[in-house]
Design a protein around this motif. Structure first.
Motif, PDB file in Angstrom:
ATOM      1  N   MET B 162       0.841  -1.200   0.000  1.00  0.00           N
ATOM      2  CA  MET B 162       0.000   0.000   0.000  1.00  0.00           C
ATOM      3  C   MET B 162       0.874   1.246   0.000  1.00  0.00           C
ATOM      4  O   MET B 162       0.691   2.171  -0.803  1.00  0.00           O
ATOM      5  N   ALA B 163       1.878   1.233   0.888  1.00  0.00           N
ATOM      6  CA  ALA B 163       2.753   2.411   0.960  1.00  0.00           C
ATOM      7  C   ALA B 163       3.431   2.645  -0.380  1.00  0.00           C
ATOM      8  O   ALA B 163       3.481   3.772  -0.886  1.00  0.00           O
ATOM      9  N   ASP B 541      -7.833  -2.123  -0.734  1.00  0.00           N
ATOM     10  CA  ASP B 541      -7.651  -3.496  -1.213  1.00  0.00           C
ATOM     11  C   ASP B 541      -8.689  -3.833  -2.263  1.00  0.00           C
ATOM     12  O   ASP B 541      -8.377  -4.429  -3.293  1.00  0.00           O
ATOM     13  N   GLY B 542      -9.927  -3.415  -2.005  1.00  0.00           N
ATOM     14  CA  GLY B 542     -10.984  -3.674  -2.979  1.00  0.00           C
ATOM     15  C   GLY B 542     -10.627  -3.060  -4.322  1.00  0.00           C
ATOM     16  O   GLY B 542     -10.715  -3.706  -5.364  1.00  0.00           O
ATOM     17  N   ALA B 543     -10.161  -1.807  -4.253  1.00  0.00           N
ATOM     18  CA  ALA B 543      -9.825  -1.118  -5.498  1.00  0.00           C
ATOM     19  C   ALA B 543      -8.716  -1.871  -6.225  1.00  0.00           C
ATOM     20  O   ALA B 543      -8.818  -2.173  -7.424  1.00  0.00           O
ATOM     21  N   VAL B 544      -7.661  -2.209  -5.489  1.00  0.00           N
ATOM     22  CA  VAL B 544      -6.531  -2.903  -6.122  1.00  0.00           C
ATOM     23  C   VAL B 544      -6.994  -4.243  -6.678  1.00  0.00           C
ATOM     24  O   VAL B 544      -6.697  -4.614  -7.814  1.00  0.00           O
ATOM     25  N   LEU B 550      -9.571  -6.783 -13.233  1.00  0.00           N
ATOM     26  CA  LEU B 550      -9.852  -6.205 -14.548  1.00  0.00           C
ATOM     27  C   LEU B 550      -8.670  -6.445 -15.483  1.00  0.00           C
ATOM     28  O   LEU B 550      -8.838  -6.918 -16.612  1.00  0.00           O
ATOM     29  N   ALA B 551      -7.472  -6.168 -14.952  1.00  0.00           N
ATOM     30  CA  ALA B 551      -6.275  -6.358 -15.783  1.00  0.00           C
ATOM     31  C   ALA B 551      -6.184  -7.800 -16.254  1.00  0.00           C
ATOM     32  O   ALA B 551      -5.908  -8.068 -17.430  1.00  0.00           O
TER      33      ALA B 551
END
Lengths: 501, 939, 109
Positions: B162-163, B541-544, B550-551
């Motif tokens: 995340m960082a 986390d959800g976004a990633v 998607l990728a």
């Protein structure tokens, strides 16, 4: 006249022939021959490099026939650079292949390897359009052999697609060349550069068709979207060591686009004008995006490396499509870097695959990896993603600043792509090297510590570091090279067109 | 000591640490400490001059072309940060020595730590923004390694990712901003850029550059809405948190804002973006801190809040506010670093950091308590501690700032201060006061001095600065603030501003309110717990996860391994591109007179077209399709012959024969039928693509054939020189072996490689269990290797010598008449091929006298020697000479060295084809063995 | 004549393309052969065609352009080598995988 210009082609050919005759000798003899050939090639490449640096471009009239009637090889800064790059990579990769015992896993590895080098060097050195086709075929068929090295179901089936698709590409290449000859009556690139500006209005349409078809051929080699579909399957299924050598094969497409886009179809040519740039820029941006997305979405390390290769070609072509000395210099720097970075990544992937049996991005059993391999992955990833302190960051800065001005789109795509790749590499690395699944059985220690293989890999990282530290002289050299490409008079004069040699 | 050397020291230390670990963790710590101390002393050696307002510079030209140079500078601001980074660095190294447990790999820890220290030092010493960017991204990378140091903890890995994502991403935005800035200023050197205020603020690109640079600074300094990464970075070992989140990493963003203050600050855009972000961050983070139970979480959010405070002060854009900002940077670093280490001590001793499980430590850990008390009171802004001083000055500035309304800023600032009082007191009250508990996970007591010494020193500073600011801090503040504002600064810091000072009442309100809040804490806490709010980590986390998914879908969807689709796409692009290129240009139709069509030609044409149509129609019957393909090939040869290309005709003919025979053998191993698979829609799509491509090819052909070349073709030379120059009357052959012999050299090598590949692949097939099994099945099924009819066998054996003679003849005449090494080689190969078919593979193999590899290798070698021989005469590769020879009984003919080359061609072709056939025959052999294994083989 | 040749090349190309787009290895190979016929005739034809003009030097004769013929020779040989390789690859793929589809499946791609 210096016969050295032909040596990068003649030497590997000779050694390969000897290797065929000596196929019954021990692997040690074959390794010695192959290694010696690579060292020799490197030495010659260095000599040619320094010659090209100090002297103007030099022609080599094969068969002693005057240009454009015979075939001419040309040594200029660009071809010398590409040959040197090839020889360096060849040396590193052959050391790895020996260190990791790859050359025992099938027949004729070293002979095919030498033929491969012969093809690549020939393609970089020739100044004859049709001869370029011939050496494309040499390097392609050698690459088929290397790609199939060791066999295996998926490898052979992926290889079939690779071969079939490239045969379509070769057919296209011939269509293009026949059109060029039919319209201009010549095949020598310098001769074309001289004649095309005076091409009658009525023939321009046809020569534009030829130009586009040639560009498509180079785009296939350079894995430019949407002609890149052959690459992921091929590189991911090829032996890791071969994929590493292939890092320079995609550059041949970039080299040819650059050569033809500056010499034969320069931006100021009435017939084609901005054709190359207009086609390349959008395609390159999409390529970069597809590659970056692939890095984030890849399910295995070899596949990730394959998409990283696509992304790097995207960056290279973004720079090429600028068609200014600045962007070209940036493109050349990034070509050097991405060849090293791509090779390093594939070699790391190969280490992982040979350690775990596959490169799936999931936690391995305890004790799978020593710190060294993880560190090497980190370095390769930093290089591929274009982060400091390795040369990728310098390369990106060069491309970005060369593309200054109306480049909001280029900047956005490049930076966002870098972001996606950071995410992808971090995800893959933490999953593979940090996480370890106690449920799985402990992975036994490797049979051999493979010092040569690691040395080769560390060598690649070291080269990237050197490319960073000596960025000043390197960029200065590349600037001069790029300037030469946009003033090809010296290159053309060296051909001594229509003179008796 | 040169600045470049100082900047390099930590990296040197990193290397030393990675080596020193052999001699144990202590050695490692000592090395790290000594290197940091050396760098610090190097900095301090420059301090006197810098405090007098000088700027120390060292310049190394690195990449002038790019404008990236290794230029370093040390001014007041740099001095302040360098002292923080290195000074606190030394303390952290000491503390970590005693904090890390025996099983933690200390070598890695100190290596990463020194890498990080070097990156930070590089940022604050850079005099070139590109150089600064390099160090900037390096901090992201090295902090990634530090936060993920405990690899086994999932929180560690996630926090690290995340960082890296947030700060690294912000860094990329900053790259763009800095590049724009540099292009406005015409240089990437800070010393130049900092003189360009007017140009920069006047430029239309000012706002984009500002936003992009601030994105970098805000993400690094955990400003709202990018604050969420910092608390999760707390998964790192406490020494890391203490270092990264008090004095260094998160201060990098502040540093850049301060560094760029002279050219970026002072505009409304700057005020509204920076001040507002800072204010919001300060209040919001302080509120969250109040409701966290994990000591480190409280400290993390308090850090975010104080960073917001400093950001806000920088945002005001006034000299006075900048001074306060600088002062608070010092104070925050001292008390926050101390608090992190103390929290670490509690964790280390009590094995928990949860305020819910602590309490009563006052008596159990008196030393720790005393230190924590002083540090937290300073954090709360209680006199006479340094936190109080800067907080007072901050409130003073806030009260004097108009934001929306004259009073809003002051009010919110007070609220922030109030909350900070509340959480500081709560930390003390719930952590240390109250009754001693019986249920600590581990009986806590004060640790040895190794752990508390470092925080103690810092707390000493907290007190000293608080009591005697003018003596202890003012000089540094003056120098730093002077560098930020680019003016001479003479600050006067007092404890007591008099009753008239608004700040006094505001902080009284803050303290009172803070205590009241703490009194109401249980109720507030309940309300907080009952209100649902988005958890940053889950969102991120959800976004990633979504992005990655998607990728993957895009990637696997695009690259599904389908071959036809890649072909269709490629062909569509090629045809469309060519058409577009043609239509966007001018074209004049050709005027060549065309040949007339004779009836014979028409008939041949009809046959060839019919054959093609049939091949399309019946391609599923593979044998039939193959025969039709062969017919087309033969008719092509006929066409060549008709149109004055005897060599082509001959070659096409022989190649066709060999190819078809090859494919016939291949069909033994492949299904004989192609099943109906593709849908009608797909067949229509393919048909359309095929038709369009075909039409394109036809049009192109017609356009080219009906016009003459724009320039005289070079082949005129070949015709003229064929006899005098190359000593042959067959111009095609002289081109092949002489004018363009180099092409041929490559071409025969292609053939040779093909043979090698076929050989190698056959080997892998014969060594693959599945493949061999399949082979045997095929063998049983097919009639491969059945006995050959006697007549055919005999016939072919007589045929062999005959064909060989024909081959030799074709070879010799090639230079003057159609023929040559290539055709000859194929003919000979055919001779053997016929043997294979006539007499069976085993028979032929048994009589195979020489190894095809040798023939092949010899061929390449001979061709090579023929080429390189010219070197002996100082002539280029493949230069040929010739002379006339009479060889009874043949008539006089000229023997060109090209003939030697042609011999190479001959050998190479023959060897290659025979090697390929031999490989195939081995497959057949395997199949045949399978058949013989059967009890009753078909006879 | 030129028109007939152009149509033939078009037809050869179309046939080749259609077969190349099939799903099994054998038709793909046949398609590639057709494509190579097409391009070989193309190279030859775009050098302009003539009857009774073989490029063998003799007294008072006209010659057709020999260079395209030489190029075609090279092209024929190369495509022959390529065909040989891809044929054996088809065999290998079929024997190893048990089917001769050209599309790659999940693990293969």
């Amino acid at each position: 006249m210096s016969h050295w210009i032909i040596v990068p082609v003649a030497l590997p050919a000779l050694i390969a022939a000897i290797l065929i005759l000596a196929r019954r000798t021990t692997i040690t003899v074959q390794r010695a021959l192959s290694l010696a050939a690579c060292i020799g090639l490197f030495g010659v490449a260095l000599a040619l490099f320094s010659a090209a640096t100090t002297a103007p471009p030099e022609a080599y009239h094969l068969g002693n026939w005057p240009a454009p009637f015979g075939i001419v090889l040309m040594l200029d800064r660009l071809s010398a650079l590409m040959v040197l790059l090839t020889s360096v990579l060849a040396l590193v990769v052959v050391v790895y292949a020996i260190g990791a015992d790859w050359d025992r896993k099938g027949r004729h590895f070293h002979a095919l390897y030498q033929f491969q080098l012969m093809g690549i060097c020939g393609a970089f050195l020739t100044a004859d359009a049709f001869n370029l086709f011939v050496f494309f075929e040499v390097l392609l068929i050698a690459s088929y052999g290397l790609m199939l090295h060791g066999g295996g179901r998926d490898r052979v089936r992926a290889g079939f697609q690779y071969v079939a698709f490239n045969l379509i590409g070769s057919t296209l290449f011939l269509f293009a060349l026949a059109t060029v000859y039919s319209v201009t009556g010549t095949l020598n690139m310098a001769d074309l550069a001289v004649k095309l500006p005076t091409l009658p209005e009525g023939d321009m349409g046809l020569i534009r068709v030829a130009a586009v078809m040639l560009l498509m051929v180079f785009a296939i080699k350079g894995a430019l979207v949407p002609l890149h579909f052959w690459l992921p399957g091929t590189y991911a299924n090829a032996p890791g060591v071969v994929a590493a050598l292939f890092a320079v094969m995609t550059k041949i497409g970039a080299y040819a686009s650059l050569r033809f886009g500056t010499l034969v179809f320069p931006p100021d040519l009435a017939a084609t004008g901005g054709l190359f740039a207009d086609v390349l820029l959008p395609a390159a941006l999409v390529t970069l995006a597809v590659g970056a997305i692939g890095v984030l979405g890849a399910s295995s390390l070899p596949r990730l490396a394959a998409f990283a290769a696509i992304a790097s070609m995207g960056t290279v072509f973004v720079a090429i499509s600028g068609f200014t000395p600045a962007t070209t210099a940036a493109a050349l720097y990034y070509m050097l870097h991405s060849t090293l970075a791509g090779a390093a990544l594939f070699l790391v992937a190969d280490m992982v695959v040979r350690r775990l049996g596959d490169g799936a991005l999931k936690a391995a059993g305890p004790g799978a990896f020593a710190g060294l391999l993880a560190a090497l992955y980190l370095a390769a990833a930093i290089g591929s993603a274009g982060l400091p302190p390795l040369s990728g960051f310098i390369g990106k800065l060069l491309v970005l600043s060369a593309w200054s001005g109306a480049a909001a789109l280029v900047w956005t795509v490049m930076l966002v792509a870098t972001f996606l790749m950071i995410l992808g590499f971090a995800r893959a690395g933490t999953r593979l090297f940090w996480k370890s699944d106690p449920a799985l059985p402990t992975v036994p220690a490797p049979a051999s510590s493979e010092p040569f293989a690691y040395a080769a890999l560390i060598g690649l990282i070291g080269l990237m570091a050197a490319l960073t530290v000596f960025g000043g002289p390197v960029t200065a050299w590349l600037d001069a090279t790029a300037a030469g490409l946009y003033d090809p008079s010296a290159y053309i004069d060296a051909n001594r067109l229509y003179e008796e040699p | 000591m040169s600045l470049a050397l100082i900047a390099a020291l930590p990296f040197l230390g990193a290397i030393l640490c990675s080596l020193a670990i052999r001699w144990g963790r202590a050695a490692c710590a000592v090395v790290a400490g000594l290197v940091s101390a050396a760098a610090l002393s190097g900095i301090l050696a420059h301090a006197p001059g810098v405090l007098d307002g000088q700027t120390v510079r060292t310049q190394i030209n690195w990449m002038p072309a790019l404008g990236l140079n290794a230029n370093f500078m040390l001014d007041g601001l740099g001095l302040l940060f360098a002292i923080l980074i290195l000074g606190i660095g030394v303390l952290i190294i000491l503390y970590a020595r005693f904090y890390l447990s025996a099983k933690d790999p200390a070598g890695q820890f100190y290596t990463y730590l020194m890498l990080f220290q070097g990156a930070m030092l590089g940022i604050v010493l850079s005099d070139n923004i590109l150089l600064l960017l390099i160090f900037w991204e390096l901090t992201s990378l090295s902090s990634f390694l530090l936060i993920g140091y405990w690899k086994h903890l999932p929180e560690g890995r996630q926090g690290a990712r995340m960082a890296l994502a947030v700060t690294g991403g912000g860094g990329l935005a900053m790259i763009a901003g800095m590049l724009i800035l540099g292009q406005i200023a015409g240089s990437y050197d800070l010393s130049v850029i900092l003189t360009q205020k007017d140009a920069i603020q006047a430029s239309p690109l000012y706002l984009p550059a500002l936003i992009l640079i601030l994105l970098g600074a805000f993400t690094k300094s955990a400003q709202f809405p990018f604050h969420f990464w910092l608390p999760h970075a707390m998964a790192a070992p406490t020494p890391v948190s203490a270092y990264l989140h008090s004095a260094t990493m998160v201060k990098a963003g502040l540093f850049v804002m301060a560094r760029m203050w002279p050219v970026l600050a002072g505009t409304p855009e700057w005020f509204w973006i920076v001040a507002t972000t800072g204010l919001v961050t300060m209040v919001m983070a302080a509120k969250i801190a109040l409701f966290k139970d994990d000591l480190k979480a409280v400290l993390a959010f308090s850090t975010v809040s104080h960073l917001g405070l400093i950001t806000m002060l920088l945002g005001f854009g006034t000299k006075a506010a900048a001074i306060v900002a600088v002062f608070h940077i010092i104070n925050h670093a001292t008390f926050k670093a101390a608090l992190f280490m103390l929290a670490g001590i509690v964790d280390h001793e009590a094995h928990t950091r949860s305020l819910r499980r602590l309490g009563g430590l006052r008596t159990l850990m008196p030393v720790t308590f005393a230190l924590t008390a002083l540090a937290s009171l300073s954090m709360a802004g209680i006199p006479p501690l340094n936190g109080f001083l800067s907080k007072e000055m901050m409130l003073q500035e806030a009260a004097a700032t108009v934001w929306l309304t004259p009073w809003a800023m002051g009010l919110l600032a007070t609220a922030g201060a109030l909350l900070s009082v509340a959480y500081s007191f709560r930390l003390l009250a719930h952590g240390f006061l109250g009754p001693v508990r019986s249920d600590y996970p581990h009986a806590p007591h004060d640790p040895g001095p190794g752990l508390w010494l470092a925080p103690a020193l810092l707390v000493g500073l907290v007190l000293a600065i608080g009591v005697a600011p003018m003596l202890t801090a003012a000089w540094l503040v003056n120098a730093a603030a002077g560098a930020v504002t680019g003016t001479v600064v003479e600050t006067h810091i007092y404890l007591w501003h008099g009753l008239g000072a608004a700040a006094l009442w505001m902080s009284l309100a803050a303290v009172g309110g803070g205590l009241a809040t703490l009194g109401l804490y249980p109720r507030l806490r309940k309300a907080w717990d009952d209100t649902p709010r988005p958890e940053a980590k889950i969102v991120f986390d959800g976004a990633v996860m979504a992005l990655t998914g998607l990728a993957r879908r895009i990637t696997d969807g695009l690259h599904d391994g389908g071959f036809a689709r890649m072909g269709v796409v490629a062909l569509a692009v090629i045809v469309a591109g060519s058409a577009a290129a043609f239509l966007t240009s001018s074209h004049a139709p050709g005027s060549r007179t065309m040949l007339t069509v004779t009836p014979a030609v028409a008939v041949v044409w009809i046959v060839i077209m019919t054959a093609m149509f049939a091949a399309l129609r019946f391609h599923r019957d593979r044998l039939f399709a193959l025969i039709l393909t062969g017919i087309v090939g033969l008719l092509v040869a006929v066409g060549f012959a008709y149109l004055s290309a005897p060599d082509l005709a001959l070659t096409q003919l022989t190649v066709e024969v060999v190819t078809v025979l090859l494919m016939l053998i291949a069909l033994n191993f492949l299904p004989k039928q192609t099943p109906v698979e593709s849908s009608m829609a797909r067949r229509l799509r393919d048909g359309a693509v095929a038709a369009i491509t075909g039409v394109g090819a036809a049009l192109l052909t017609f356009a080219l054939m009906t016009r003459d070349a724009a320039f005289a073709p070079i082949s005129a030379f070949h015709l003229a020189q064929s006899k005098p120059g190359a000593g042959g009357t067959n111009a095609v052959n002289t081109i092949i072996v002489d004018f363009r012999g180099y092409d041929t050299f490559g071409e025969i090598i292609v053939l040779g490689i093909a043979a090698l590949v076929i050989f190698a692949l056959t080997e892998t097939i014969l060594h693959n269990r599945d493949a061999v099994a399949a082979l045997k099945r095929e063998g049983r099924a097919s009639r491969a290797g059945d006995r050959q009819p006697m007549m055919l066998a005999v016939a072919t054996r007589f045929l062999l010598p005959l064909t060989l003679i024909v081959g030799a003849y074709l070879f010799l005449r090639g230079h003057n008449l159609p023929g040559g090494g290539f055709v000859a080689g194929l003919v000979v190969a055919i001779a053997f091929l016929v043997q294979f078919i006539g007499s069976g593979f085993a028979w032929s193999q048994a009589r195979q006298r020489l190894d095809h590899h040798l023939v092949l290798g010899a061929g390449v070698l001979v061709a090579w020697v023929a080429g390189a021989g010219a070197w002996a005469f100082g002539l280029p590769f493949l230069t040929s000479g010739y002379d006339y020879v009479t060889l009874w009984p043949l008539e006089t003919f000229e023997l060109a060295t090209a003939a030697i080359f042609d011999l190479g061609v001959f050998l190479c072709v023959a060897g290659a084809v025979l090697l390929a056939l031999a490989s195939l025959s081995r497959l057949t052999q395997a199949a045949r063995d399978a058949r013989d294994d059967l009890p009753k083989g078909p006879v | 004549m030129e028109a007939l040749i152009a149509i033939t090349i078009g037809a050869l190309t179309a046939t080749g393309v259609y077969l190349v787009l099939r799903q099994r290895s054998f038709p793909v190979i046949l398609g590639l052969s057709f494509l190579s016929y097409a391009v070989n005739v193309f190279i030859f034809a775009t050098g302009r065609v003539q009857t009774d003009a073989i490029p063998i030097i003799g007294e008072g004769r006209i010659y057709t352009d020999p260079l395209p013929q030489a190029l075609v020779l090279t092209a024929i040989v190369i495509s022959f080598g390529m065909t040989a390789v891809i044929v054996i690859m088809a065999i290998g793929g079929y024997l190893k995988a048990g089917h001769d589809r050209v599309d790659l499946d999940e693990d293969g791609r």
